[in-house]
Each structure stands twice: as structure tokens, then as C-alpha cells.
Design a protein around this motif. Structure first.
Motif, PDB file in Angstrom:
ATOM      1  N   ALA A  84     -39.147  68.030 -36.797  1.00 29.64           N
ATOM      2  CA  ALA A  84     -40.405  68.226 -37.528  1.00 29.64           C
ATOM      3  C   ALA A  84     -40.988  69.603 -37.256  1.00 29.64           C
ATOM      4  O   ALA A  84     -41.469  70.289 -38.167  1.00 29.64           O
ATOM      5  CB  ALA A  84     -41.406  67.137 -37.130  1.00 29.64           C
ATOM      6  N   ALA A  85     -40.927  70.040 -35.977  1.00 35.89           N
ATOM      7  CA  ALA A  85     -41.489  71.338 -35.601  1.00 35.89           C
ATOM      8  C   ALA A  85     -40.744  72.480 -36.270  1.00 35.89           C
ATOM      9  O   ALA A  85     -41.351  73.409 -36.816  1.00 35.89           O
ATOM     10  CB  ALA A  85     -41.446  71.488 -34.078  1.00 35.89           C
ATOM     11  N   ILE A  86     -39.418  72.413 -36.224  1.00 32.75           N
ATOM     12  CA  ILE A  86     -38.595  73.483 -36.812  1.00 32.75           C
ATOM     13  C   ILE A  86     -38.737  73.505 -38.335  1.00 32.75           C
ATOM     14  O   ILE A  86     -38.829  74.570 -38.962  1.00 32.75           O
ATOM     15  CB  ILE A  86     -37.113  73.304 -36.413  1.00 32.75           C
ATOM     16  N   GLU A  87     -38.791  72.320 -38.936  1.00 34.81           N
ATOM     17  CA  GLU A  87     -38.890  72.219 -40.393  1.00 34.81           C
ATOM     18  C   GLU A  87     -40.143  72.923 -40.917  1.00 34.81           C
ATOM     19  O   GLU A  87     -40.123  73.562 -41.964  1.00 34.81           O
ATOM     20  CB  GLU A  87     -38.937  70.731 -40.777  1.00 34.81           C
ATOM     21  N   LYS A  88     -41.247  72.821 -40.152  1.00 39.74           N
ATOM     22  CA  LYS A  88     -42.497  73.455 -40.576  1.00 39.74           C
ATOM     23  C   LYS A  88     -42.427  74.976 -40.467  1.00 39.74           C
ATOM     24  O   LYS A  88     -43.038  75.695 -41.237  1.00 39.74           O
ATOM     25  CB  LYS A  88     -43.655  72.942 -39.705  1.00 39.74           C
ATOM     26  N   ILE A  89     -41.679  75.454 -39.460  1.00 39.84           N
ATOM     27  CA  ILE A  89     -41.689  76.882 -39.162  1.00 39.84           C
ATOM     28  C   ILE A  89     -40.601  77.632 -39.931  1.00 39.84           C
ATOM     29  O   ILE A  89     -40.847  78.675 -40.524  1.00 39.84           O
ATOM     30  CB  ILE A  89     -41.527  77.100 -37.638  1.00 39.84           C
ATOM     31  N   CYS A  90     -39.405  77.088 -39.887  1.00 37.57           N
ATOM     32  CA  CYS A  90     -38.264  77.783 -40.509  1.00 37.57           C
ATOM     33  C   CYS A  90     -37.257  76.729 -40.978  1.00 37.57           C
ATOM     34  O   CYS A  90     -36.274  76.447 -40.286  1.00 37.57           O
ATOM     35  CB  CYS A  90     -37.639  78.724 -39.472  1.00 37.57           C
ATOM     36  N   PRO A  91     -37.512  76.106 -42.151  1.00 39.04           N
ATOM     37  CA  PRO A  91     -36.676  74.985 -42.610  1.00 39.04           C
ATOM     38  C   PRO A  91     -35.194  75.346 -42.724  1.00 39.04           C
ATOM     39  O   PRO A  91     -34.335  74.501 -42.529  1.00 39.04           O
ATOM     40  CB  PRO A  91     -37.254  74.635 -43.991  1.00 39.04           C
ATOM     41  N   GLU A  92     -34.914  76.624 -43.016  1.00 38.95           N
ATOM     42  CA  GLU A  92     -33.510  77.030 -43.197  1.00 38.95           C
ATOM     43  C   GLU A  92     -32.850  77.457 -41.893  1.00 38.95           C
ATOM     44  O   GLU A  92     -31.724  77.964 -41.887  1.00 38.95           O
ATOM     45  CB  GLU A  92     -33.405  78.150 -44.238  1.00 38.95           C
ATOM     46  N   ALA A  93     -33.547  77.241 -40.763  1.00 36.29           N
ATOM     47  CA  ALA A  93     -33.041  77.714 -39.463  1.00 36.29           C
ATOM     48  C   ALA A  93     -31.668  77.135 -39.144  1.00 36.29           C
ATOM     49  O   ALA A  93     -31.425  75.947 -39.329  1.00 36.29           O
ATOM     50  CB  ALA A  93     -34.027  77.347 -38.361  1.00 36.29           C
ATOM     51  N   LYS A  94     -30.792  78.004 -38.646  1.00 42.05           N
ATOM     52  CA  LYS A  94     -29.475  77.576 -38.156  1.00 42.05           C
ATOM     53  C   LYS A  94     -29.350  77.857 -36.672  1.00 42.05           C
ATOM     54  O   LYS A  94     -28.772  77.075 -35.932  1.00 42.05           O
ATOM     55  CB  LYS A  94     -28.349  78.332 -38.892  1.00 42.05           C
ATOM     56  N   ASN A  95     -29.897  79.005 -36.249  1.00 44.56           N
ATOM     57  CA  ASN A  95     -29.715  79.453 -34.864  1.00 44.56           C
ATOM     58  C   ASN A  95     -31.044  79.524 -34.120  1.00 44.56           C
ATOM     59  O   ASN A  95     -32.034  80.044 -34.643  1.00 44.56           O
ATOM     60  CB  ASN A  95     -29.069  80.848 -34.844  1.00 44.56           C
ATOM     61  N   LEU A  96     -31.054  79.011 -32.900  1.00 40.63           N
ATOM     62  CA  LEU A  96     -32.247  79.053 -32.048  1.00 40.63           C
ATOM     63  C   LEU A  96     -31.871  79.727 -30.726  1.00 40.63           C
ATOM     64  O   LEU A  96     -30.884  79.352 -30.085  1.00 40.63           O
ATOM     65  CB  LEU A  96     -32.756  77.634 -31.767  1.00 40.63           C
ATOM     66  N   LEU A  97     -32.671  80.719 -30.353  1.00 40.73           N
ATOM     67  CA  LEU A  97     -32.465  81.417 -29.077  1.00 40.73           C
ATOM     68  C   LEU A  97     -33.552  80.981 -28.105  1.00 40.73           C
ATOM     69  O   LEU A  97     -34.742  81.084 -28.402  1.00 40.73           O
ATOM     70  CB  LEU A  97     -32.539  82.939 -29.293  1.00 40.73           C
ATOM     71  N   VAL A  98     -33.150  80.452 -26.958  1.00 34.48           N
ATOM     72  CA  VAL A  98     -34.105  80.060 -25.912  1.00 34.48           C
ATOM     73  C   VAL A  98     -34.136  81.155 -24.855  1.00 34.48           C
ATOM     74  O   VAL A  98     -33.090  81.565 -24.343  1.00 34.48           O
ATOM     75  CB  VAL A  98     -33.704  78.717 -25.260  1.00 34.48           C
ATOM     76  N   ILE A  99     -35.336  81.653 -24.553  1.00 37.09           N
ATOM     77  CA  ILE A  99     -35.485  82.699 -23.525  1.00 37.09           C
ATOM     78  C   ILE A  99     -36.125  82.081 -22.284  1.00 37.09           C
ATOM     79  O   ILE A  99     -37.282  81.656 -22.309  1.00 37.09           O
ATOM     80  CB  ILE A  99     -36.326  83.880 -24.043  1.00 37.09           C
ATOM     81  N   PRO A 100     -35.372  82.003 -21.173  1.00 38.53           N
ATOM     82  CA  PRO A 100     -35.880  81.345 -19.966  1.00 38.53           C
ATOM     83  C   PRO A 100     -36.649  82.296 -19.064  1.00 38.53           C
ATOM     84  O   PRO A 100     -36.763  83.497 -19.330  1.00 38.53           O
ATOM     85  CB  PRO A 100     -34.586  80.889 -19.281  1.00 38.53           C
ATOM     86  N   GLU A 101     -37.150  81.754 -17.957  1.00 35.00           N
ATOM     87  CA  GLU A 101     -37.787  82.571 -16.927  1.00 35.00           C
ATOM     88  C   GLU A 101     -36.760  83.511 -16.307  1.00 35.00           C
ATOM     89  O   GLU A 101     -35.568  83.205 -16.270  1.00 35.00           O
ATOM     90  CB  GLU A 101     -38.344  81.666 -15.815  1.00 35.00           C
ATOM     91  N   ASN A 102     -37.233  84.637 -15.822  1.00 38.23           N
ATOM     92  CA  ASN A 102     -36.358  85.568 -15.095  1.00 38.23           C
ATOM     93  C   ASN A 102     -36.172  85.089 -13.661  1.00 38.23           C
ATOM     94  O   ASN A 102     -37.060  84.467 -13.078  1.00 38.23           O
ATOM     95  CB  ASN A 102     -36.972  86.972 -15.058  1.00 38.23           C
ATOM     96  N   ASN A 103     -35.044  85.414 -13.092  1.00 39.59           N
ATOM     97  CA  ASN A 103     -34.782  85.193 -11.651  1.00 39.59           C
ATOM     98  C   ASN A 103     -34.981  83.759 -11.200  1.00 39.59           C
ATOM     99  O   ASN A 103     -35.240  83.522 -10.028  1.00 39.59           O
ATOM    100  CB  ASN A 103     -35.694  86.101 -10.788  1.00 39.59           C
ATOM    101  N   ASN A 104     -34.898  82.790 -12.107  1.00 42.79           N
ATOM    102  CA  ASN A 104     -35.067  81.399 -11.688  1.00 42.79           C
ATOM    103  C   ASN A 104     -33.704  80.723 -11.639  1.00 42.79           C
ATOM    104  O   ASN A 104     -33.135  80.382 -12.667  1.00 42.79           O
ATOM    105  CB  ASN A 104     -35.996  80.640 -12.636  1.00 42.79           C
TER     106      ASN A 104
END
Length: 431
Positions: A84-104
């Protein structure tokens, strides 16, 4: 596992639970109308405290870790909410990049990343984890204690886009709270969706802004239910001129602590509460349980130990603390195997997807539980498919209690929505 509630079947929390259950259609309609006007944060977690006479959020995290503490039974709801969240923001989305904390390199945190990847993969996305840590120069595979791996890859910045080698995402999900500041690599991205927005990070965000918004939300919700908003709202003051290392600005702190304790005492007297009031002083920005102390008597501030001053002076990311929020302390009446516990509610888009109890065997009912030694026990959502049972006695039903936790969590999420709108730098440009 349902916690043992020392409140049993009496007390204002059960009256509040009854009022919430009786008002369920009105509550759900109210939330529905609010979400027509306001955009929920992409995801968040809320620490809730149940004192027996009061139920309130004490912290709202817009970059929640700990997704690994959600049980397999909770995943279908998390996946649905992610869709539901992705559909509202970018319905055609194929790729998602997750950016984590540094040095964890904490194995629990890395397991959290693996769970996030699992959730969004099942929501129909190609998911990869891209680190902005300068030490990550090539893909790094890390083994997880429970089996499986996490691969961290170096993020590549082109003129207006972020990605990885041979991976161009439509959406970038931050799981890094930016407490050390906003890195340049994340700025001026105009062709991709960056979630949550940069001004949700702790380099900009202030807890006092959040609880100011929550105060507004609680008043409106209190009017809807016909209850005193104090029953769901922790009062607070702010002091912006304190320097613990130099022992300066303590008068500001003392005055504000004294004033808030007096207000809490008045409320306790009004409700016939015999417990001793306390306040929690914490850095106005940052999380992870750093820079926090409990104050039961204003006189205690005159005799802070060097150890306490050092602890209070150091915020998340290593910065010095100069602004603090003084928050009404909400004790916890909940126990898990005789250890003090507090519920943490997890949400994505506008939906409650699950949660857990933060349990600490060595902490008291009026102390911060987000500290070394805490354990995490999943909320009893084995029955999560059961809707609340309005006919049951308050306090007797786990679904009823968890529904109430979810309502408080969503109120805090709505407050975060108000807060982000009020602090949006782009919105100010239109004024």
C-alpha cells in the motif's frame, strides 16, 4: 504470551479501553478522515507506556530498526502495508534501495535489514542494501547468527540519482536516522523518492516538536472520546540553554523540572493517584536511549555525579547536548516474567503491522528500558487475525489491549505527520 498486568481489571486504563472499544467505528472514521488530509510517515515505531492510570507514547522513531523482532505471523500484514505504501508513492516501482546506518555491525541490526529486505521483496520489489559508509568500497557479505546473509554494497551517486552498480532504484528507503548530520550524497535528489524525507532525521528533528504536535492530536482525540487528553498525553517542557559538561544553564533545567513536577502532582491529586511523580530529561534530538535521566525530586539536579553529567552531555552521533525535553514520566505497570516491560508498536503507511515488548530485568517501573540488557518479546499477535472483542471485560482480552496500543501508536504516527508538515523546508518556501 500475554503480559501479567498488575492493573488487573480495575483502574482508568480499563475505563479508557472500554471507551476506545465502544467508540471503535467513530475512531476508525476519524483516522480515515485524518489520512485524507495528512500523509503518514512511511514507517515508524512508537514506545508506549501503560501506567494503569495513563497510557501514552514516550518516543516515536521514524527510522525504526528492530523489524527482525516481528514474528512470521506478522509478516503478511507488513507485506500488505508495504504494498500500500509503495503503491501510493511509486506504483511502477521495480527497484528499492535500502540505506542502513553507517558502521553498525550489530547482528541484531543486520537481521533487521534482512527482515526489511524480505518484507519488500514479498511486496514485489527488487531490494538491495546500499551503504553510504565510506569504508564500504566493494560488496561485503555478512553472515547472520540465525542463518542467511546480508550484502552491503557501496552507493554510487550520479548527477541527480543514487544507485548501485547495475541497479537503478525508483525509491530509496532510509534506515539511517541521520543523527550525525545529512551527508551530501543524499542531498539534491530530484528524480527519485527518498523516504522518509531528510528533515525527518535527528540532525533536524526535535522531540519537542513531535510532542507539541501530539498534544494537539490528543486534544482532538480526547474531544472525540469525551476524555481528559492527559490520560493519553505526556506533558512536557523544553530547556534550550543547558551545558552539562560546563555545569551551565542548570537554572533553566531546574525551573522547568520543578514546574512540570508541580503540574503532574496536581493531576495525580485530581485522579487520586498515590504514586510519586517523576520526569524524564532527555536530549531533544536523537534516540537509542542515550542522554536520558529520571528525576524524582528537583533537589537531585544540584548533586549530579560526573558520570551522569557525561552521560547527559553526549548525544547520539557523539554531539554535545544543549537542548533537552523534560517529559512527564509515565511508569509502566506491565510485567513479563516479573521483569518490567513496555509495548513497542510498529507501523507502515497508516497500518499497525505488529510489535513487541521491550523487557528489562534490571530496570524499575519509572526508568528508561531502551538500554543495554533489554530483551524483546513479540506481542501476542498469534491471534492478530481476531478483531477486538467489544463484549469482553476490559483488560481480559489481548486483542482488545493490543487494539488500544495500536490506537495510541497511530495517534503518535499522526502527530509525526503533523510534525513533518510543519518542519518541511520546501513547504516554507511557498509561504
Amino acid at each position: 504470551m500475554v503480559p501479567h498486568l498488575t492493573t488487573a481489571l480495575t483502574g482508568p486504563t480499563n475505563e479508557l479501553e472500554q471507551r476506545v472499544l465502544d467508540s471503535m467505528p467513530a475512531i476508525e472514521r476519524w483516522f480515515r478522515l485524518e489520512w485524507m488530509e495528512h500523509t503518514p510517515p512511511f514507517y515508524c515505531s512508537v514506545d508506549v507506556r501503560n501506567a494503569g492510570f495513563k497510557l501514552a507514547p514516550v518516543d516515536t522513531n521514524l527510522y525504526p530498526g528492530g523489524w527482525n523482532n516481528l514474528t512470521p505471523e506478522m509478516l503478511p500484514l507488513a507485506v500488505q502495508s508495504a504494498m500500500a505504501a509503495i503503491e501510493k508513492i511509486c506504483p511502477e516501482a521495480k527497484n528499492l534501495l535500502v540505506i542502513p546506518e553507517n558502521n553498525n555491525r550489530n547482528s541484531f541490526y543486520l537481521s533487521n535489514l534482512a527482515q526489511l529486505k524480505r518484507i519488500f521483496h514479498m511486496a514485489g520489489l527488487n531490494v538491495r542494501i546500499g551503504s553510504i559508509d565510506p569504508d564500504i568500497k566493494s560488496p561485503r557479505t555478512i553472515e547472520l547468527p540465525g542463518g542467511g546473509t546480508v550484502v552491503l554494497e557501496p552507493v554510487i551517486r550520479t548527477k541527480r540519482r543514487l544507485g548501485l552498480k547495475d541497479f537503478d532504484p525508483c525509491t530509496i528507503l532510509l534506515n539511517n536516522d541521520l543523527s550525525s548530520g545529512i551527508p551530501g550524497i543524499l542531498e539534491d535528489i530530484h528524480e527519485q523518492y527518498l523516504l522518509p524525507p531528510l528533515h525527518a532525521g535527528w540532525s533536524v528533528r526535535r522531540k519537542s516538536n513531535h510532542f507539541k504536535s501530539y498534544e494537539e492530536v490528543s486534544k482532538r482525540f480526547g474531544k472525540l472520546l469525551g476524555i481528559d487528553p492527559w490520560l493519553i498525553n505526556p506533558m512536557f517542557n523544553v530547556c534550550g540553554e543547558v551545558d552539562f559538561s560546563a555545569n551551565e544553564g542548570m537554572e533553566c533545567l531546574t525551573t522547568n523540572v520543578d514546574a512540570l513536577l508541580a503540574k503532574v502532582r496536581k493531576k495525580y491529586k485530581e485522579y487520586g493517584i498515590s504514586e510519586k511523580p517523576f520526569v524524564v530529561v532527555k536530549a531533544d534530538n536523537g534516540t537509542s536511549g542515550m542522554g536520558i535521566m529520571t528525576v524524582r525530586d528537583v533537589k537531585d539536579l544540584a548533586h549530579l555525579s560526573d558520570k551522569t553529567r557525561l552521560k547527559m552531555d553526549t548525544g547520539q552521533g557523539g554531539g554535545h547536548v544543549h537542548q533537552v525535553i523534560i517529559q512527564e514520566g509515565v511508569m509502566t505497570a506491565e510485567r513479563m516474567n516479573d521483569a518490567v516491560a513496555e509495548p513497542v508498536v510498529y507501523m507502515m503507511d497508516r497500518y499497525v503491522v505488529g510489535g513487541f515488548y521491550r523487557v528489562h530485568a534490571e530496570r524499575g517501573i519509572d526508568e528508561n528500558l531502551n538500554a543495554p540488557g533489554s530483551q524483546y518479546v513479540p506481542l501476542a499477535f498469534a491471534e492478530s487475525t481476531r478483531l477486538p472483542q467489544p463484549g469482553e471485560k476490559p483488560g481480559a482480552s489481548a486483542p482488545n489491549r493490543f487494539y488500544m496500543y495500536g490506537v495510541i501508536g497511530r495517534l503518535a504516527m499522526l502527530a509525526a505527520s503533523y510534525e513533518l508538515e510543519a518542519t518541511d523546508p520546501e513547504a516554507e518556501d511557498y509561504d
